[in-house]
Scaffold this motif. Structure first.
Motif, PDB file in Angstrom:
ATOM      1  N   LEU B  24      -3.535  35.755  54.280  1.00  0.00           N
ATOM      2  CA  LEU B  24      -4.015  34.414  54.590  1.00  0.00           C
ATOM      3  C   LEU B  24      -3.081  33.673  55.536  1.00  0.00           C
ATOM      4  CD1 LEU B  24      -5.128  33.308  51.033  1.00  0.00           C
ATOM      5  CD2 LEU B  24      -6.625  33.561  53.026  1.00  0.00           C
ATOM      6  N   CYS B  25      -1.844  34.046  55.525  1.00  0.00           N
ATOM      7  CA  CYS B  25      -0.823  33.303  56.285  1.00  0.00           C
ATOM      8  C   CYS B  25      -1.158  33.269  57.779  1.00  0.00           C
ATOM      9  CB  CYS B  25       0.537  33.966  56.084  1.00  0.00           C
ATOM     10  SG  CYS B  25       1.793  33.292  57.174  1.00  0.00           S
ATOM     11  N   PRO B  26      -1.184  32.088  58.366  1.00  0.00           N
ATOM     12  CA  PRO B  26      -1.500  32.009  59.801  1.00  0.00           C
ATOM     13  C   PRO B  26      -0.450  32.682  60.676  1.00  0.00           C
ATOM     14  CG  PRO B  26      -0.827  29.839  58.945  1.00  0.00           C
ATOM     15  CD  PRO B  26      -0.987  30.757  57.761  1.00  0.00           C
ATOM     16  N   ILE B  27       0.793  32.680  60.241  1.00  0.00           N
ATOM     17  CA  ILE B  27       1.840  33.323  61.038  1.00  0.00           C
ATOM     18  C   ILE B  27       1.639  34.838  61.009  1.00  0.00           C
ATOM     19  CG2 ILE B  27       4.312  33.751  61.274  1.00  0.00           C
ATOM     20  CD1 ILE B  27       4.046  30.925  61.706  1.00  0.00           C
ATOM     21  N   SER B  28       1.442  35.367  59.800  1.00  0.00           N
ATOM     22  CA  SER B  28       1.298  36.828  59.677  1.00  0.00           C
ATOM     23  C   SER B  28       0.129  37.337  60.519  1.00  0.00           C
ATOM     24  CB  SER B  28       1.056  37.222  58.222  1.00  0.00           C
ATOM     25  OG  SER B  28       2.112  36.758  57.421  1.00  0.00           O
ATOM     26  N   GLN B  33       5.925  40.853  62.429  1.00  0.00           N
ATOM     27  CA  GLN B  33       7.202  40.973  61.727  1.00  0.00           C
ATOM     28  C   GLN B  33       7.348  39.986  60.578  1.00  0.00           C
ATOM     29  OE1 GLN B  33      10.767  41.339  64.149  1.00  0.00           O
ATOM     30  NE2 GLN B  33       9.388  41.629  65.871  1.00  0.00           N
ATOM     31  N   TYR B  34       6.327  39.168  60.385  1.00  0.00           N
ATOM     32  CA  TYR B  34       6.460  38.175  59.330  1.00  0.00           C
ATOM     33  C   TYR B  34       5.475  38.459  58.207  1.00  0.00           C
ATOM     34  CZ  TYR B  34       6.560  33.896  56.680  1.00  0.00           C
ATOM     35  OH  TYR B  34       6.678  33.007  55.656  1.00  0.00           O
ATOM     36  N   SER B  35       6.003  38.571  56.987  1.00  0.00           N
ATOM     37  CA  SER B  35       5.127  38.780  55.847  1.00  0.00           C
ATOM     38  C   SER B  35       5.727  38.095  54.629  1.00  0.00           C
ATOM     39  CB  SER B  35       4.974  40.286  55.582  1.00  0.00           C
ATOM     40  OG  SER B  35       4.575  40.488  54.249  1.00  0.00           O
ATOM     41  N   PRO B  36       5.032  37.103  54.074  1.00  0.00           N
ATOM     42  CA  PRO B  36       5.547  36.459  52.865  1.00  0.00           C
ATOM     43  C   PRO B  36       5.712  37.473  51.716  1.00  0.00           C
ATOM     44  CG  PRO B  36       3.390  35.539  53.498  1.00  0.00           C
ATOM     45  CD  PRO B  36       3.813  36.456  54.589  1.00  0.00           C
ATOM     46  N   ARG B  37       4.797  38.418  51.661  1.00  0.00           N
ATOM     47  CA  ARG B  37       4.892  39.392  50.574  1.00  0.00           C
ATOM     48  C   ARG B  37       6.202  40.170  50.651  1.00  0.00           C
ATOM     49  NH1 ARG B  37       2.482  44.016  51.898  1.00  0.00           N
ATOM     50  NH2 ARG B  37       4.463  45.039  51.615  1.00  0.00           N
ATOM     51  N   SER B  59      10.346  30.981  60.133  1.00  0.00           N
ATOM     52  CA  SER B  59       9.029  30.934  60.756  1.00  0.00           C
ATOM     53  C   SER B  59       7.989  30.282  59.856  1.00  0.00           C
ATOM     54  CB  SER B  59       8.550  32.350  61.099  1.00  0.00           C
ATOM     55  OG  SER B  59       9.251  32.820  62.225  1.00  0.00           O
ATOM     56  N   CYS B  60       8.183  30.366  58.563  1.00  0.00           N
ATOM     57  CA  CYS B  60       7.178  29.835  57.625  1.00  0.00           C
ATOM     58  C   CYS B  60       6.914  28.367  57.914  1.00  0.00           C
ATOM     59  CB  CYS B  60       7.676  30.009  56.189  1.00  0.00           C
ATOM     60  SG  CYS B  60       6.600  29.204  54.982  1.00  0.00           S
ATOM     61  N   LEU B  61       5.638  28.040  57.928  1.00  0.00           N
ATOM     62  CA  LEU B  61       5.235  26.666  58.240  1.00  0.00           C
ATOM     63  C   LEU B  61       5.252  25.788  57.001  1.00  0.00           C
ATOM     64  CD1 LEU B  61       2.183  27.769  60.365  1.00  0.00           C
ATOM     65  CD2 LEU B  61       4.291  26.797  61.271  1.00  0.00           C
ATOM     66  N   THR B  62       5.524  26.417  55.857  1.00  0.00           N
ATOM     67  CA  THR B  62       5.442  25.731  54.564  1.00  0.00           C
ATOM     68  C   THR B  62       4.128  24.956  54.484  1.00  0.00           C
ATOM     69  OG1 THR B  62       6.727  23.832  55.372  1.00  0.00           O
ATOM     70  CG2 THR B  62       7.949  25.607  54.335  1.00  0.00           C
ATOM     71  N   CYS B  63       3.080  25.639  54.915  1.00  0.00           N
ATOM     72  CA  CYS B  63       1.780  24.984  55.013  1.00  0.00           C
ATOM     73  C   CYS B  63       1.010  25.036  53.689  1.00  0.00           C
ATOM     74  CB  CYS B  63       0.951  25.631  56.113  1.00  0.00           C
ATOM     75  SG  CYS B  63       0.390  27.295  55.724  1.00  0.00           S
ATOM     76  N   TYR B  64       1.522  25.830  52.761  1.00  0.00           N
ATOM     77  CA  TYR B  64       0.926  25.954  51.422  1.00  0.00           C
ATOM     78  C   TYR B  64      -0.423  26.681  51.389  1.00  0.00           C
ATOM     79  CZ  TYR B  64       4.367  23.833  48.375  1.00  0.00           C
ATOM     80  OH  TYR B  64       5.485  23.615  47.643  1.00  0.00           O
ATOM     81  N   THR B  65      -0.781  27.373  52.468  1.00  0.00           N
ATOM     82  CA  THR B  65      -2.027  28.135  52.442  1.00  0.00           C
ATOM     83  C   THR B  65      -1.935  29.251  51.407  1.00  0.00           C
ATOM     84  OG1 THR B  65      -2.261  27.681  54.782  1.00  0.00           O
ATOM     85  CG2 THR B  65      -3.640  29.431  53.900  1.00  0.00           C
ATOM     86  N   CYS B  66      -0.797  29.940  51.424  1.00  0.00           N
ATOM     87  CA  CYS B  66      -0.625  31.090  50.542  1.00  0.00           C
ATOM     88  C   CYS B  66      -0.557  30.657  49.081  1.00  0.00           C
ATOM     89  CB  CYS B  66       0.632  31.862  50.919  1.00  0.00           C
ATOM     90  SG  CYS B  66       2.109  30.818  51.012  1.00  0.00           S
ATOM     91  N   GLN B  67       0.182  29.612  48.830  1.00  0.00           N
ATOM     92  CA  GLN B  67       0.420  29.209  47.451  1.00  0.00           C
ATOM     93  C   GLN B  67      -0.883  28.863  46.750  1.00  0.00           C
ATOM     94  OE1 GLN B  67       0.321  26.050  45.840  1.00  0.00           O
ATOM     95  NE2 GLN B  67       1.364  26.700  43.952  1.00  0.00           N
ATOM     96  N   ASP B  75       5.317  29.701  43.987  1.00  0.00           N
ATOM     97  CA  ASP B  75       5.488  28.594  44.947  1.00  0.00           C
ATOM     98  C   ASP B  75       6.307  29.091  46.125  1.00  0.00           C
ATOM     99  OD1 ASP B  75       5.763  26.258  46.332  1.00  0.00           O
ATOM    100  OD2 ASP B  75       6.242  25.028  44.563  1.00  0.00           O
ATOM    101  N   TYR B  76       5.643  29.828  46.992  1.00  0.00           N
ATOM    102  CA  TYR B  76       6.349  30.455  48.107  1.00  0.00           C
ATOM    103  C   TYR B  76       7.001  29.443  49.041  1.00  0.00           C
ATOM    104  CZ  TYR B  76       7.416  33.393  52.081  1.00  0.00           C
ATOM    105  OH  TYR B  76       8.064  34.016  53.104  1.00  0.00           O
ATOM    106  N   PRO B  77       6.292  28.380  49.435  1.00  0.00           N
ATOM    107  CA  PRO B  77       6.949  27.419  50.324  1.00  0.00           C
ATOM    108  C   PRO B  77       8.235  26.852  49.723  1.00  0.00           C
ATOM    109  CG  PRO B  77       4.597  27.018  50.276  1.00  0.00           C
ATOM    110  CD  PRO B  77       4.879  28.041  49.214  1.00  0.00           C
ATOM    111  N   LEU B  78       8.238  26.604  48.437  1.00  0.00           N
ATOM    112  CA  LEU B  78       9.453  26.090  47.811  1.00  0.00           C
ATOM    113  C   LEU B  78      10.540  27.171  47.825  1.00  0.00           C
ATOM    114  CD1 LEU B  78      10.608  23.572  46.461  1.00  0.00           C
ATOM    115  CD2 LEU B  78      10.004  24.585  44.249  1.00  0.00           C
TER     116      LEU B  78
HETATM  117  S1  SF4 Z   1       3.432  28.513  53.645  1.00  0.00           S
HETATM  118 FE1  SF4 Z   1       2.574  30.489  53.318  1.00  0.00          FE
HETATM  119  S2  SF4 Z   1       0.784  30.565  54.611  1.00  0.00           S
HETATM  120 FE2  SF4 Z   1       1.987  28.860  55.315  1.00  0.00          FE
HETATM  121  S3  SF4 Z   1       3.222  29.738  56.940  1.00  0.00           S
HETATM  122 FE3  SF4 Z   1       4.432  29.881  55.089  1.00  0.00          FE
HETATM  123  S4  SF4 Z   1       3.976  31.887  54.306  1.00  0.00           S
HETATM  124 FE4  SF4 Z   1       2.422  31.425  55.811  1.00  0.00          FE
END
Ligand code: SF4
Ligand SMILES: Cc1cc2nc3c(=O)[nH]c(=O)nc-3n(C[C@H](O)[C@H](O)[C@H](O)COP(=O)(O)OP(=O)(O)OC[C@H]3O[C@@H](n4cnc5c(N)ncnc54)[C@H](O)[C@@H]3O)c2cc1C
Ligand code: SF4
Ligand code: SF4
Ligand code: SF4
Lengths: 142, 382, 663
Positions: B24-28, B33-37, B59-67, B75-78
């Motif tokens: 789901l991550c817009p960056i990935s 080279q970017y993967s939250p997983r 690189s993470c936008l802390t956009c909360y899409t993934c969470q 809570d990945y952004p945190l």
């Molecule tokens: S918060 Fe999640 S979806 Fe948003 S950029 Fe970061 S890893 Fe990607």
């Protein structure tokens, strides 16, 4: 207490102002030791961030100096520097920095005397102004 | 706080390695080279260096899409926010956009005592403000953004001016404080807690001394920071509110009247206002209350909305640009004339994506951009 | 990353540095800095033993970074870079601290100097830490040369190069080469006839096996950079078959249509089909399409030339259908020799040029005294009489804040030349109105002296006006020159039959276009700027583009020729080397960081970066042969994708931070 000795960082272009400072040296023109010169290739190369970094690190004043419009090694570097400087001035103005702390100069190769004079003048002004406001760290409560 | 603590606090240990976040991550989507997983996996394997010395951490936008979609509620952004503290301690930082001037300005604002000239724009017009008001309008970094974004061109103070105008026409003469500082949002999310704390403390003191009961924000980032982050560090005895919320509230209580503005618009949910704080309806209500406004939604909206592609003026890169291009094309596909947002930074990044000074041109992504308050100010203005 | 190991060398420079800096203390201090593995002070670092210290330490301590603190890097940075290279280290892994010119020579307190020196050394150490090896690249030089402008400057340069058996393309805008010099009658101070000395050179150009003459042509586009320029030239249609025309001129004789001749400065007419002057090179006729009635009537009227041309060089086809040709050239260097324009004195209404028939410019007078000119070499008034008195006014448009501040350098001398010629051809009295006589060249002062003896009247004073309003009987029917004789302090009125204005030499009207075509710079006075006024007078800020002659400012023929030969030598030395070393510290784009906004493309004066589509993503790419490393692009790049090698943010910022670091 010893007198306050301001610290000045001068960004000078390789072809003109750096050479002018060299000339001041070869002609043994004395000026205060408060200045530290950073050589860049062109005044148009000076990034606002360089100036911020200087203030961040404790400089009391910054000089951005290079060729005159007509003797730029890269044709129109000084014009580009002017544009950058105008923007930079707006930014530091909002931060409340005194105008005298940031100078834009054009000093050509043959003007060692002028380089020395600019440094002297600025040291004097800064002594009156005292240390830069950015030098004072904020107290943290926690 | 070490990596172990961070894993605990953000419930990272629950991770099922399902990969939903990365899909789901817009960056990935653009940056292979970017993967939250993978980041989470490395954390669980205790590979601290793989995280701390990885430039992609920023690189993470802390956009909360993934969470929002994570089956384990990690809570990945945190996690990112905290991991960046570790990275900062190790002398690491992201790739600063604008050479780092914005970061530097925030840092300098954390040094006292400044005599900022942040309110010169106020002198220009007949805005009404009051030192004794119990409502404060938080201006944030807008006066600094103006010269930085001159060439985009983006006038952030336009939004401040419109907000003031809107408040005035609601009968509010707010306090606009000359010694406000940056809210610290970017510093916090970049792992510079030191700077953040200083800024937060200063702002809290200023607000306390002024005695206001309510602070209004037009920037969702400042708002989120005051609402969710300040309480962890400072004491703040007042209500905080986004201007779109205030407007929506007044619509209900006072039945505000707007003049007609004929325009087809679409709306960008800022991550901080939307996914961070769950405010999706207020701005839409306001839009729909303006006669003549036709609101059309983009393919991805509300919770699914796509981030404007850059955060904290860091790691703004070709992937970030591609996200913005994608989003702007989506906005254009709605047939709207104007893309409305209620975040000055979203607007800045979108406008920047349209800067196209080279000879060869990319896809056509030109669309009019406007902040919600500017639209409201126009329709309130006589 | 391999571990950074820095060697620091602090030079005494005899007592030049050690006199006011405690160099030993500095060296000791440097040893305490992170990553410094060896730190020394030495009497003369630039000496062979000094350099050997560096080379040996690189081996012994496996150094991968070197800092020398000594004199100005403008003096010895190349020396120490070279030492690094000889020691097996990339020359860019070197940093220089200037502790002599910027410290020991300009401040006198030894304690303060020592502290400042420590700061400078520390900053250099912090900076060198971030240095990266850079590749020194070379590119080949195309041995062909383009010369633009076929005046004496262009002719001389072309011949010098061609005589060295290198190919020259000589592009001249007019139908013939020759420039202003071929319009001159005799040349000061020797008074040799201009035609006699120039035409042999013109003929040489015409048949030189290594010169390709492109007359009646103009450069339209220049791309590429030193060593490999690509040039597009528009060869204008002459509307004749150039391979058949023998230059007999019968067509010109028969053509009934006329306009004032530019070559004759309007003193005679030329036809719609014409050869500008008898010795033209190439010796071909040219049709003026605006004047040719056959062309204007689309073949319905006239056509006299077609009938009379025996060589069949003119046909309805050439007249009606011939079009301009675009010729593409590849050259390694360019010499711009586009000359000057004569200042138009009619903008100074007080001098009556254009109002009174007998007020002439210098170039008009040149044509008049020329035996092949419109009056057959006779000095005549408009009504055919011989003048009884002639006034020569110096500094018309020169040395005048209202027009050109500069001195045009040749007017005094040609003014004197005219005095002599008038004395030779007529019995007229001659009055020279001058501000200062500037006779600086070889034989010039002697020429002045000779003229004074020949009886010309010299009046020191700037002329206020030329008028026909007589106040005395004697003035009636004459032009009256009004001036103050500053030596006598008296207003004077000199009646004259003829007035010659020594009009200034000024930059070509299209100098701005030419400047942008060849990426030249112009001075405030409009002429092209040299790279260095004293030490590099024929080079320009654009590598591989040279300038010669009056396009760089007014000058006489000897100076023009010397410059032309100098420019030719520059071009030849480039060819002889055969390759150029490219600047290493130049811009490069981190493609993953680039957002393709084109800010870099917009700001670069040298057109080095271009945003292009790569796999559907817009990214910038830098042409390394064009980039000069000025760094302007990196300042405007919002993302930080544009980096200047050797001047990357971390390199500069670490130095800056270290300079102010409070200990
Ligand atoms: S918060 Fe999640 S979806 Fe948003 S950029 Fe970061 S890893 Fe990607
Ligand atoms: C009245 C007068 C008298 C003088 N008398 C003397 C004298 O006695 N002795 C002396 O030493 N000097 C004399 N001079 C100076 C002399 O004329 C110059 O020194 C000399 O002609 C300079 O030559 P040049 O090749 O630089 O320029 P020019 O003679 O101007 O030649 C430039 C050539 O370039 C061509 N050109 C221009 N632009 C372009 C273009 N864009 N593309 C292609 N071609 C182009 C022009 O058509 C021209 O052929 C006199 C000058 C004047 C005005
Ligand atoms: S998108 Fe935003 S962060 Fe990126 S360059 Fe533009 S304004 Fe700066
Ligand atoms: S460094 Fe200067 S010359 Fe090179 S690309 Fe950038 S702006 Fe152009
Ligand atoms: S200015 Fe920077 S981001 Fe923009 S195209 Fe050039 S390199 Fe890319």
């Amino acid at each position: 207490m010893a007198e306050f000795e301001p610290q000045i960082i001068a960004f000078t272009c390789n072809w003109c102002t750096y050479a002018a400072a060299d000339l001041a040296g070869t002609s043994r023109i004395h000026y205060p030791a408060n200045v530290r010169i950073v050589r860049v290739m062109c005044s148009g190369m000076v990034n606002p961030m360089y100036v911020f970094k200087a203030f961040e690190s404790g400089a009391d004043g910054v000089i951005v100096a290079g060729c005159n419009y007509t003797d730029c090694h890269y044709i129109d570097g000084p014009v580009k520097c002017d544009a950058m400087f105008a923007r930079l001035k707006k930014m530091v103005h909002v931060l409340g920095l005194e105008e005298e702390r940031l100078r834009r100069e054009m000093i050509s190769t043959s003007e060692g005397v002028i380089f020395a004079r600019v440094v002297e003048e600025m040291v004097e002004q800064l002594k009156k102004l005292g240390p830069s406001p950015f030098k004072i760290k904020m107290e943290t409560l926690a | 706080m070490n990596l172990e603590d961070i894993i605990q606090e953000t419930k990272t240990y629950y991770c099922l390695e399902c990969g939903k976040c990365s899909s789901l991550c817009p960056i990935s989507r653009y940056d292979p080279q970017y993967s939250p997983r993978v980041m989470v996996e490395n954390a669980l394997l205790g590979l601290e260096d793989e995280i701390v010395y990885n430039k992609k951490l920023f690189s993470c936008l802390t956009c909360y899409t993934c969470q929002l979609k994570c089956p384990s509620d990690v809570d990945y952004p945190l996690f990112i926010q905290k991991a960046r503290v570790l990275a900062t301690a190790a002398g690491q930082h992201g790739d600063y956009a604008h050479s780092g001037t914005l970061q530097s300005i925030a840092m300098l604002m954390a040094r006292s005592p400044l005599k900022q000239n942040r309110l010169e724009w106020l002198k220009k017009d007949g805005y009404r403000t009051s030192e004794k008001s119990d409502v404060m309008l938080f201006i944030g970094c807008s006066p600094y953004f103006e010269p930085v974004f001159e060439d985009i061109p983006m006038r952030t103070l336009n939004i401040a001016e419109a907000s003031l105008k809107v408040l005035n026409s609601l009968g509010i003469e707010p306090l606009v404080h000359p010694d406000e500082r940056c809210c610290g949002h970017d510093a916090l999310w970049m792992g510079d807690v030191e700077t953040f704390k200083k800024l937060a403390e200063h702002n809290a003191t200023v607000i306390k001394e002024s005695g206001v009961k309510k602070v209004i924000f037009f920037c969702p980032e400042c708002y989120r920071t005051f609402k969710l982050d300040y309480p962890n560090y400072v004491k703040l005895d007042c209500e905080v509110m986004h201007i779109s919320e205030l407007l929506a509230q007044r619509l209900e209580t006072e039945g505000l009247r707007f003049n007609e503005v004929k325009r087809k618009v679409t709306y960008q949910d800022p991550c901080r206002l939307g996914r961070h704080l769950g405010i999706y309806d207020a701005p839409r209500k306001v839009l729909q209350a303006i006669p003549g406004i036709e609101l059309v939604e983009m393919e991805h909206n509300r919770e699914e909305s796509i981030c404007c592609g850059t955060s904290c003026f860091t790691n703004c890169d070709s992937y970030s640009k591609q996200i913005r291009v994608e989003r702007l094309l989506e906005a254009k596909a709605t047939g709207a004339e104007t893309l409305i947002t209620s975040c000055p930074k979203c607007q800045t990044h979108f406008r920047c994506a349209m800067v196209n000074k080279g000879e060869e041109k990319g896809p056509d992504i030109e669309i009019e951009l406007m902040d919600l308050v500017n639209l409201v100010a126009t329709s309130l203005g006589g | 990353m391999e571990e950074v190991k820095i060697g620091v060398y602090v030079c005494h420079c005899g007592l030049n540095i050690a006199g006011t800096v405690d160099v030993e203390e500095v060296a000791k201090y440097a040893a305490t800095l992170p990553s410094v593995v060896v730190s020394r002070d030495y009497r003369y670092m630039c000496s062979d033993p000094g350099q050997d210290l560096i080379k040996n330490d690189i081996k012994e301590y496996v150094l991968n970074r070197v800092v020398v603190a000594s004199c100005s890097p403008r003096m010895h940075e190349p020396t120490f870079r070279n030492a690094c290279q000889e020691g097996g280290l990339n020359p860019y892994l070197y940093e220089h601290a200037n502790i002599r010119e910027h410290c020991s020579w300009v401040h006198d307190d030894k304690k303060i100097n020592t502290e400042k020196t420590k700061d400078l050394v520390r900053a250099a150490v912090k900076r060198v830490y971030h240095h990266e090896p850079l590749e020194v690249k070379e590119a080949p030089v195309n041995p062909n040369v383009l010369v633009v402008g076929g005046g004496i400057a262009g002719i001389q340069a072309a011949l010098d190069i061609a005589n060295g058996e290198k190919r020259v393309y000589l592009v001249e805008r007019e139908p013939s080469i020759g420039g202003h010099m071929i319009q001159l009658d005799r040349t000061f101070p020797t008074l040799d006839c201009s035609e006699c000395i120039l035409t042999p050179k013109m003929a040489d150009v015409g048949h030189h096996p290594f010169i390709e003459l492109l007359a009646y042509s103009e450069v339209e586009e220049v791309s590429g950079s030193i060593g490999q320029f690509k040039v597009k030239v528009r060869k204008k249609a002459r509307h004749i078959d150039e391979s058949k025309c023998v230059g007999c001129g019968i067509c010109e004789e028969k053509c009934p249509w006329k306009v004032p001749s530019a070559f004759e400065m309007g003193l005679a007419m030329r036809k719609a089909i014409y050869i500008p002057f008898a010795q033209a090179i190439p010796n071909l006729v040219t049709v003026d399409p605006d004047l040719c009635v056959y062309i204007q009537s689309n073949g319905k009227k006239c056509g006299a030339c077609i009938k009379f041309c025996e060589a069949k060089a003119i046909t309805p086809e050439t007249l009606l259908n011939q079009t301009d040709q675009i010729i593409e050239l590849e050259v390694g260097s360019i010499i711009v020799a586009t000359g000057y324009d004569q200042f138009d004195p009619s903008v100074i209404p007080q001098y009556g040029y254009g109002k009174y028939d007998n007020v002439l410019t210098g170039l008009q007078f040149e044509r008049m005294t020329c035996a092949a000119g419109p009056t057959g070499g006779k000095v005549l008034l408009k009504d055919g009489r011989e003048p009884e008195s002639v006034a020569i006014i110096h500094c018309v448009g020169s040395r005048d804040q209202n027009y050109h501040e500069y001195c045009s350098r040749v007017c005094c001398m040609y003014g004197l030349k005219y005095a002599h010629l008038i004395k030779e051809f007529t019995k007229a009295d001659v009055y020279e109105f001058y501000i200062d006589m500037r006779c600086f060249g070889e034989g010039y002062e002697e020429f002045y002296k000779r003229l004074s003896e020949e009886g010309a009247n010299f009046i020191r004073g700037k002329v206020a006006k030329v008028t026909d309003q007589a106040v005395t009987e004697e003035e009636k029917g004459k032009l009256i020159v009004v001036a103050e004789d500053t030596l006598l302090g008296r207003l004077i009125r000199v009646p004259a039959d003829m007035v010659i204005l020594c009009a200034a030499l000024e930059a070509r009207a299209d100098a701005d276009k030419v400047a942008s075509l060849f990426t030249l710079n112009r001075r405030a006075d409009g002429f092209f700027l040299e790279r260095h006024v004293k030490l590099d007078p024929v080079a320009t800020p654009t590598d591989g583009v040279f300038i010669a002659g009056c396009c760089e400012g007014p000058r006489d023929i000897p100076d023009t020729v010397a410059q032309a030969s100098a420019a030719a030598a520059k071009a030849l030395s480039l060819i002889s080397k055969g390759k150029i070393t490219l600047e290493s510290a130049i811009a490069s784009v981190d493609e993953t960081r680039c957002i393709g906004c084109g800010r870099c493309e917009e700001i670069c004066t040298f057109h080095a970066p271009k945003v292009i589509s790569k796999n559907g993503v817009m990214v910038s790419e830098v042409n390394e042969t064009l980039c000069k490393g000025c760094g302007a692009c990196a300042v405007v790049c919002s993302t930080g994708a544009m980096l200047i090698r050797h001047y990357k943010p971390e390199q500069i910022l670490s130095q800056v931070a270290a300079l102010t670091e409070v200990l």
